[in-house]
Scaffold this motif. Structure first.
Motif, PDB file in Angstrom:
ATOM      1  N   VAL A 298       0.873  -0.006   6.322  1.00 58.61           N
ATOM      2  CA  VAL A 298       0.446   1.351   6.665  1.00 58.61           C
ATOM      3  C   VAL A 298       1.320   2.379   5.970  1.00 58.61           C
ATOM      4  O   VAL A 298       0.827   3.320   5.334  1.00 58.61           O
ATOM      5  N   LEU A 299       2.636   2.216   6.079  1.00 58.21           N
ATOM      6  CA  LEU A 299       3.558   3.171   5.480  1.00 58.21           C
ATOM      7  C   LEU A 299       3.525   3.088   3.958  1.00 58.21           C
ATOM      8  O   LEU A 299       3.578   4.117   3.265  1.00 58.21           O
ATOM      9  N   GLY A 300       3.463   1.877   3.427  1.00 60.23           N
ATOM     10  CA  GLY A 300       3.493   1.710   1.988  1.00 60.23           C
ATOM     11  C   GLY A 300       2.305   2.353   1.297  1.00 60.23           C
ATOM     12  O   GLY A 300       2.462   3.078   0.303  1.00 60.23           O
ATOM     13  N   VAL A 301       1.103   2.116   1.803  1.00 60.09           N
ATOM     14  CA  VAL A 301      -0.095   2.687   1.194  1.00 60.09           C
ATOM     15  C   VAL A 301      -0.117   4.200   1.381  1.00 60.09           C
ATOM     16  O   VAL A 301      -0.428   4.956   0.448  1.00 60.09           O
ATOM     17  N   ALA A 302       0.228   4.662   2.582  1.00 63.97           N
ATOM     18  CA  ALA A 302       0.210   6.104   2.849  1.00 63.97           C
ATOM     19  C   ALA A 302       1.224   6.852   1.996  1.00 63.97           C
ATOM     20  O   ALA A 302       0.944   7.954   1.496  1.00 63.97           O
ATOM     21  N   LYS A 303       2.392   6.269   1.800  1.00 60.95           N
ATOM     22  CA  LYS A 303       3.409   6.909   0.961  1.00 60.95           C
ATOM     23  C   LYS A 303       2.965   6.912  -0.493  1.00 60.95           C
ATOM     24  O   LYS A 303       3.162   7.901  -1.214  1.00 60.95           O
ATOM     25  N   TRP A 304       2.371   5.828  -0.953  1.00 56.88           N
ATOM     26  CA  TRP A 304       1.858   5.737  -2.322  1.00 56.88           C
ATOM     27  C   TRP A 304       0.842   6.840  -2.586  1.00 56.88           C
ATOM     28  O   TRP A 304       0.868   7.484  -3.635  1.00 56.88           O
ATOM     29  N   VAL A 305      -0.039   7.097  -1.631  1.00 55.31           N
ATOM     30  CA  VAL A 305      -1.020   8.171  -1.775  1.00 55.31           C
ATOM     31  C   VAL A 305      -0.329   9.527  -1.764  1.00 55.31           C
ATOM     32  O   VAL A 305      -0.603  10.393  -2.598  1.00 55.31           O
ATOM     33  N   ALA A 306       0.591   9.727  -0.827  1.00 56.25           N
ATOM     34  CA  ALA A 306       1.260  11.023  -0.689  1.00 56.25           C
ATOM     35  C   ALA A 306       2.036  11.401  -1.943  1.00 56.25           C
ATOM     36  O   ALA A 306       2.137  12.581  -2.285  1.00 56.25           O
TER      37      ALA A 306
ATOM     38  N   VAL B  23       6.673   1.124  -4.127  1.00 57.44           N
ATOM     39  CA  VAL B  23       5.734  -0.002  -4.207  1.00 57.44           C
ATOM     40  C   VAL B  23       6.490  -1.288  -4.477  1.00 57.44           C
ATOM     41  O   VAL B  23       6.213  -2.333  -3.872  1.00 57.44           O
ATOM     42  N   ARG B  24       7.479  -1.225  -5.358  1.00 53.74           N
ATOM     43  CA  ARG B  24       8.296  -2.412  -5.640  1.00 53.74           C
ATOM     44  C   ARG B  24       9.071  -2.860  -4.412  1.00 53.74           C
ATOM     45  O   ARG B  24       9.244  -4.058  -4.171  1.00 53.74           O
ATOM     46  N   ARG B  25       9.551  -1.902  -3.638  1.00 50.90           N
ATOM     47  CA  ARG B  25      10.391  -2.240  -2.487  1.00 50.90           C
ATOM     48  C   ARG B  25       9.580  -2.732  -1.296  1.00 50.90           C
ATOM     49  O   ARG B  25       9.932  -3.718  -0.647  1.00 50.90           O
ATOM     50  N   MET B  26       8.480  -2.040  -0.993  1.00 48.63           N
ATOM     51  CA  MET B  26       7.714  -2.338   0.223  1.00 48.63           C
ATOM     52  C   MET B  26       6.614  -3.363   0.002  1.00 48.63           C
ATOM     53  O   MET B  26       6.032  -3.876   0.959  1.00 48.63           O
TER      54      MET B  26
ATOM     55  N   TRP C 131      17.695  -4.002  -4.704  1.00 53.42           N
ATOM     56  CA  TRP C 131      17.088  -3.710  -3.400  1.00 53.42           C
ATOM     57  C   TRP C 131      15.689  -4.304  -3.240  1.00 53.42           C
ATOM     58  O   TRP C 131      15.104  -4.271  -2.156  1.00 53.42           O
ATOM     59  N   GLY C 132      15.142  -4.850  -4.327  1.00 54.86           N
ATOM     60  CA  GLY C 132      13.806  -5.420  -4.248  1.00 54.86           C
ATOM     61  C   GLY C 132      13.776  -6.922  -4.098  1.00 54.86           C
ATOM     62  O   GLY C 132      12.716  -7.523  -4.045  1.00 54.86           O
ATOM     63  N   LYS C 133      14.966  -7.540  -4.006  1.00 53.58           N
ATOM     64  CA  LYS C 133      15.033  -8.998  -3.946  1.00 53.58           C
ATOM     65  C   LYS C 133      14.759  -9.515  -2.539  1.00 53.58           C
ATOM     66  O   LYS C 133      15.039  -8.835  -1.564  1.00 53.58           O
TER      67      LYS C 133
END
Length: 498
Positions: free
Chosen positions: A396-404, A417-420, A496-498
């Motif tokens: 929910v947060l990842g998609v909404a932030k990507w749009v924002a 996107v890489r992190r979440m 931070w993406g590992k």
């Protein structure tokens, strides 16, 4: 990119002549002032404008392609490689140099001046921008020269690990925040209308929050986060370089100057909307009102998106005017961090603690802030159609932030996107959406909203269903550096993406 890197001094001088008359000599290059004239009031605007030029142009464009906000327009190829998830050591080299030799070098001098004079407001401002800049470099490359980077006599500085740099920057923010008081003087700067630390303190906290949240998936920083969130002193307005750009050559907002201005004698238009963001913001049952703030309609009055990996070079029907271009203006802000981003981080913070009520409240605040930044109404409808779900909070947060972030800060969208890991890759591919040969094959109806897809002719070392996770070390940093490490690969996440 075009002539933007070569005119950064002109940008600073032009702005300085109107905003900093009492400090800048318009016959003096602020990037190379005489030693006797070096002072924070000259060097801070130079550092800021070099940051704005990189962050608001090259990083925004590249991030937009990697986050699948952008695709390549008909018949041009300037950024087609980005669209196919590639980056070379050469392509990012100029931006790397600009951030290091200009932004960080100037900030290093400012920190020395401010520390010696006990100017703790200026010290906090320079520390905040320094942390912000190193965050960018780590997020791009993973490892960069840090502890030995400001020693001009060392031509082979060692590369420090990204987690070491992040930790050092957070410690530096803590030290600067402990010294600065809200009424402490800050040197001449382009970011805020006042010259006190009152606005820099919340900005520093927001940068610290972002860095801690990125660390939180791989490191125990809960105590630091708890203390920072409990303090609650975050920005109440978006932090951006705005109100300083002019409709004159060399003084326009960087993204507009690169992609939309004919001042450089070029009319080539490269960046258009991607079917991923268009297909997510517009469906048969709902159109996100922010789409009009982020993208222009095409010549038919429709919202359309291209496909990553193709410039539709064989197209007869889908000419350049068929695709939607980003909304841009000569005075568009260069956003460093928005209230919406802060609220998204706070929502994630509470979600990880299992506090669904607070997570939902901050999610709602994040959406409302995003709509406010876009200047449109309708946040409540978006929230009702995309409600907070504690069991699936990352999606929910990842998609909404990507749009924002699509119309605000495309580089940070790529980072998140890489992190979440959301939006995630769906089963539809770029080849399903367009066969790269026939107009009739273009099938945007196959796209599944809120997903990514493998680009057409995706770069082989990245491969299907994967993101470009990091960039090769910049040529200007690594080519003559005996301490340059071996590149770990395009799909190896930064720490931070590992």
């Amino acid at each position: 990119m075009k002539k933007l890197l070569t005119v950064i001094s002109t940008i600073v001088l032009g702005l300085g002549a109107t905003s900093c008359d009492s400090y800048l000599d318009i016959n003096q290059d602020p990037n190379s002032p005489a030693e006797s004239n070096m002072n924070a009031n000259i060097m801070m605007p130079a550092a800021e404008m070099n940051l704005a030029a990189s962050y608001g142009d090259f990083l925004r464009i590249a991030g937009g392609y990697y986050a699948q906000h952008f695709s390549q327009t008909f018949g041009t190829s300037n950024y087609l490689d980005y669209s196919q998830f590639t980056m070379s050591a050469t392509r990012s080299s100029g931006t790397y140099t600009q951030l290091n030799a200009r932004t960080l070098k100037n900030l290093d001098y400012i920190l020395k001046f401010a520390s010696a004079d006990g100017e703790w407001g200026t010290y906090l401002a320079a520390t905040t921008l320094r942390a912000f800049t190193y965050q960018i470099l780590v997020d791009c490359y993973g490892e960069v020269p840090f502890t030995e980077s400001m020693n001009a006599s060392n031509v082979s500085p060692k590369y420090d690990e990204g987690d070491v740099i992040y930790a050092a920057m957070i410690d530096s923010l803590d030290a600067a925040l402990s010294r600065a008081k809200s009424n402490d003087k800050v040197c001449t700067n382009m970011l805020f209308g006042t010259n006190t630390a009152a606005e820099w303190i919340p900005f520093a906290n927001a940068v610290k929050l972002k860095m801690l949240m990125r660390e939180s998936g791989v490191k125990d920083v809960q105590a630091q986060l708890d203390a920072l969130v409990a303090e609650g002193n975050f920005p109440t307005e978006d932090i951006a370089f705005q109100g300083i750009w002019k409709n004159e050559s060399g003084q326009m907002s960087p993204f507009y100057a690169e992609e939309f201005s004919s001042a450089w004698g070029s009319t080539q238009e490269n960046v258009v909307a991607n079917i991923a963001i268009i297909g997510t913001m517009q469906s048969a049952s709902y159109t996100d009102p922010r789409i009009a703030a982020f993208f222009k309609t095409n010549e038919k009055g429709d919202y359309t998106g291209g496909v990553s990996g193709s410039n539709f070079s064989t197209s007869k029907s889908y000419k350049a005017a068929y695709w939607c271009r980003p909304v841009a203006s000569y005075d568009m802000p260069v956003y460093l961090i928005t209230v919406s981003e802060v609220e998204f981080f706070l929502s994630e913070y509470y979600a990880k603690k299992g506090n669904a009520a607070q997570a939902a409240a901050h999610y709602q605040a994040a959406i409302e802030a995003s709509f406010n930044t876009a200047g449109v109404s309708g946040a409540s409808t978006y929230i009702s159609k995309n409600p907070y779900d504690q069991d699936n909070y990352k999606k929910v947060l990842g998609v909404a932030k990507w749009v924002a972030l699509a119309g605000v800060n495309n580089f940070e969208a790529w980072c998140e996107v890489r992190r979440m890991d959301y939006p995630a890759f769906g089963t539809v591919t770029g080849d399903d959406l367009y066969d790269n040969q026939s107009d009739a094959s273009y099938s945007p109806n196959l796209y599944v909203p809120g997903t990514l897809y493998t680009p057409i002719q995706v770069y082989g070392p990245v491969g299907p269903g994967k993101l470009l996770e990091r960039w090769p070390y910049a040529e200007s940093s690594s080519s003559r550096n005996g301490n340059s490490p071996d590149f770990p690969g395009y799909t190896t996440p930064v720490f931070w993406g590992k």
